[in-house]
Design an enzyme around this catalytic site. Structure first.
Site, PDB file in Angstrom:
ATOM      1  N   ASP A 179      40.796  38.533  31.535  1.00  0.00           N
ATOM      2  CA  ASP A 179      41.355  39.703  32.718  1.00  0.00           C
ATOM      3  C   ASP A 179      40.298  38.984  33.529  1.00  0.00           C
ATOM      4  OD1 ASP A 179      43.652  41.250  30.926  1.00  0.00           O
ATOM      5  OD2 ASP A 179      41.550  41.597  29.697  1.00  0.00           O
ATOM      6  N   THR A 180      41.115  38.835  34.605  1.00  0.00           N
ATOM      7  CA  THR A 180      40.034  38.263  36.613  1.00  0.00           C
ATOM      8  C   THR A 180      41.586  38.761  36.831  1.00  0.00           C
ATOM      9  OG1 THR A 180      38.467  37.191  37.313  1.00  0.00           O
ATOM     10  CG2 THR A 180      40.269  35.955  35.841  1.00  0.00           C
ATOM     11  N   VAL A 181      40.864  38.114  38.743  1.00  0.00           N
ATOM     12  CA  VAL A 181      42.052  37.678  39.682  1.00  0.00           C
ATOM     13  C   VAL A 181      41.111  36.513  39.965  1.00  0.00           C
ATOM     14  CG1 VAL A 181      43.259  39.584  39.528  1.00  0.00           C
ATOM     15  CG2 VAL A 181      41.877  39.359  41.363  1.00  0.00           C
ATOM     16  N   SER A 230      36.140  40.367  39.315  1.00  0.00           N
ATOM     17  CA  SER A 230      37.000  40.862  38.354  1.00  0.00           C
ATOM     18  C   SER A 230      36.239  42.334  37.500  1.00  0.00           C
ATOM     19  CB  SER A 230      36.850  40.013  37.061  1.00  0.00           C
ATOM     20  OG  SER A 230      36.705  40.445  35.644  1.00  0.00           O
TER      21      SER A 230
END
Length: 526
Positions: A347-349, A366
């Site tokens: 999970d991260t952008v 993140s």
């Protein structure tokens, strides 16, 4: 060129500026900022902060960021470490005495201080053209009025909803459930926090009522975090690490990020004729999996807080890659590399922006696992990251948990440089997958000549601690062949990572952007 008979999308071409993100509203905000006189730094901050509202399970102002920046009119690349530290009171010995073998994944012990806000404020002051209040205005508006929940966001939200605890359940669930696709998510508490940052800069977050809310909430959960810990949070400028592969140069963020793992993977792969292999066949997937095991084992041994990473040059030395490449059997999988003692996640952008003056930003942001520690501040609803779960509890290890240390980070922004000029800022989201994703993306481009969008769309696989995840984009016979070679093959629940990239065509003065269909986002230019 892609086959237009088949589903897919074309790369996006623009001349004045371009942004690629994992959410279309953030891409639109970035372009709006560019069109109103902002530069790539302004656009990246505005879009990045908004992603914390559009994708709150992935990121937010309680998290960290890493940045690679190419200034306008220059070819040098600057790295900015926006990761926070553990509170001074954190002790690996105490956790071991309590019987923990690893840092509790969703416990307050895993909460490190949030570094992203300080990094954004520093970037704005040092490199931006617009005032911070103008840059943050769109995120403030969307946090107040709400954002319709996008399909991939809803998918991830539902999977992670049960990890939310205490106050976080009230802020991020609706009647105890994850919001459905199209349901509006609002974060008025965060809108107020952002207004204070817009007015006061970093002091609006690291001092005053917001800081008191963060620290009081953590202490109520049993944390050792103090106002002094929070106030001391400060980002650090540093230099990228680099390696060559088939005529291009890969630039990665240095430790405590894991970017050097991607450099090592490409160094290992350079000892093989990758180009001769079927790009989506078992042989290439096997070779990549074996290089992954070896490079990640080195990562687990060496990468830590910059003040505790002492063998980076050994990790990147040509002879190290040569010795590791010699261990690979082209026909048989080796046992899994040393198990990770730190947590891994997906999970991260990531976003990238290039403006009309040639400034390029590669930014990743993140809160580590989905919804971070699953904990939020009582008053403003700021999610706490669980980045401290990236520490190990192994005594004497460079990455051993300790007060004031930065943990090993999985998030890594990247750039490619050719002939001394930056040509491609990019990133591949997906936690532990990221170095493997970087290496695969580069070899898709360099060895197989795929265009930018096709290189991102192409199927992925990853040999991790639970076996070899092989996306459904691979043919069944490929999975069968990999199993025969000794890999523990499985189809993952969700896709592997998500990528964004912008190619800078210096000769034609054109930007080419691509965005991963595994996410909800897009590339957008003007």
């Amino acid at each position: 060129m892609r086959d237009y008979h088949l589903p897919g999308r074309s790369p996006v071409l623009a001349a004045n500026g371009l942004c690629a993100t994992s959410h279309p509203l953030a891409a639109k905000v970035a372009i709006d900022i560019l069109e109103t006189g902002g530069n790539a730094v302004d656009a990246a901050i505005g879009a990045g902060v908004l992603l914390g509202i559009c994708e709150p399970q992935m990121t937010g102002i309680g998290g960290d960021c890493f940045v690679l920046l190419k200034p306008a009119g220059e070819e040098r690349v600057i790295a900015l470490n926006g990761s926070g530290r553990a509170p001074a009171g954190l002790s690996a010995a105490v956790m071991r005495e309590k019987g923990h073998a690893t840092v509790p994944l969703r416990g307050v012990e895993a909460v490190t201080l949030p570094g992203a806000v300080d990094a954004f404020c520093t970037l704005s002051e040092n490199w931006g053209l617009l005032a911070l209040d103008q840059v943050l205005a769109p995120a403030i508006r969307y946090a107040e009025t709400g954002v319709p929940v996008a399909p991939r966001v809803a998918f991830d939200w539902a999977i992670a909803a049960d990890t939310l605890q205490g106050a976080a359940r009230g802020y991020y669930l609706t009647n105890g459930k994850a919001p459905a696709v199209g349901e509006t998510f609002r974060a008025p508490g965060q809108a107020e926090v952002l207004r204070r940052i817009a007015r006061e800069g970093r002091a609006g977050f690291y001092e005053g009522e917001v800081a008191e809310d963060l620290v009081a909430s953590l202490q109520a959960l049993g944390g050792s975090h103090t106002l002094d810990d929070l106030a001391a949070t400060s980002c650090t400028y540093t230099e990228p690490v680099a390696s060559a592969y088939a005529g291009i140069e890969l630039l990665e963020h240095p430790p405590n990020g894991q970017g050097a793992t991607a450099n090592l993977m490409l160094n290992i792969l350079s000892h093989f004729d990758v180009k001769s292999l079927d790009p989506f066949g078992a042989r290439r997937a096997h070779l990549e999996a074996e290089a992954t095991k070896l490079a990640y084992d080195a990562r687990n041994r060496f990468i830590a807080d910059p003040d505790h990473t002492s063998r980076l040059q050994h990790m990147l030395a040509p002879e190290t890659a040569a010795k590791l490449a010699a261990l690979i059997d082209p026909n048989r999988a080796m046992p899994a590399a040393r198990p990770l003692s730190e947590a891994v996640h997906r999970d991260t952008v990531y976003l990238t922006v290039v403006d009309r003056d040639g400034m390029a930003v590669s930014l990743i942001y993140s809160i580590f696992h989905a919804f971070g520690a699953g904990l939020a501040s009582d008053r403003f609803g700021v999610l706490f990251q669980n980045r401290g779960a990236g520490f190990t509890l192994e005594e004497g290890h460079p990455n051993e948990a300790g007060g004031g240390k930065r943990p090993m980070h999985t998030i890594i922004p990247a750039m490619l440089r050719e002939g001394g000029r930056v040509t491609l800022p990019f990133g591949v989201m997906g936690g532990a997958y990221q170095p493997c994703g970087h290496a695969r993306f580069v070899t898709n481009l360099v060895d197989y000549g795929l265009d930018l969008q096709t290189a991102i769309d192409a199927p992925r696989c990853f040999s991790g601690v639970e076996g070899m995840d092989v996306e459904r984009g691979y043919a069944p016979e490929v999975r069968a062949e990999l199993a025969e070679m000794g890999h523990r093959v499985r189809i993952p629940e969700g896709p592997l990572g998500g990528a964004q990239a912008i190619r800078i065509d210096h000769a034609r003065g054109v930007l080419e952007g691509a965005s991963d269909p595994r996410k909800d986002g897009c590339a957008l230019g003007y």
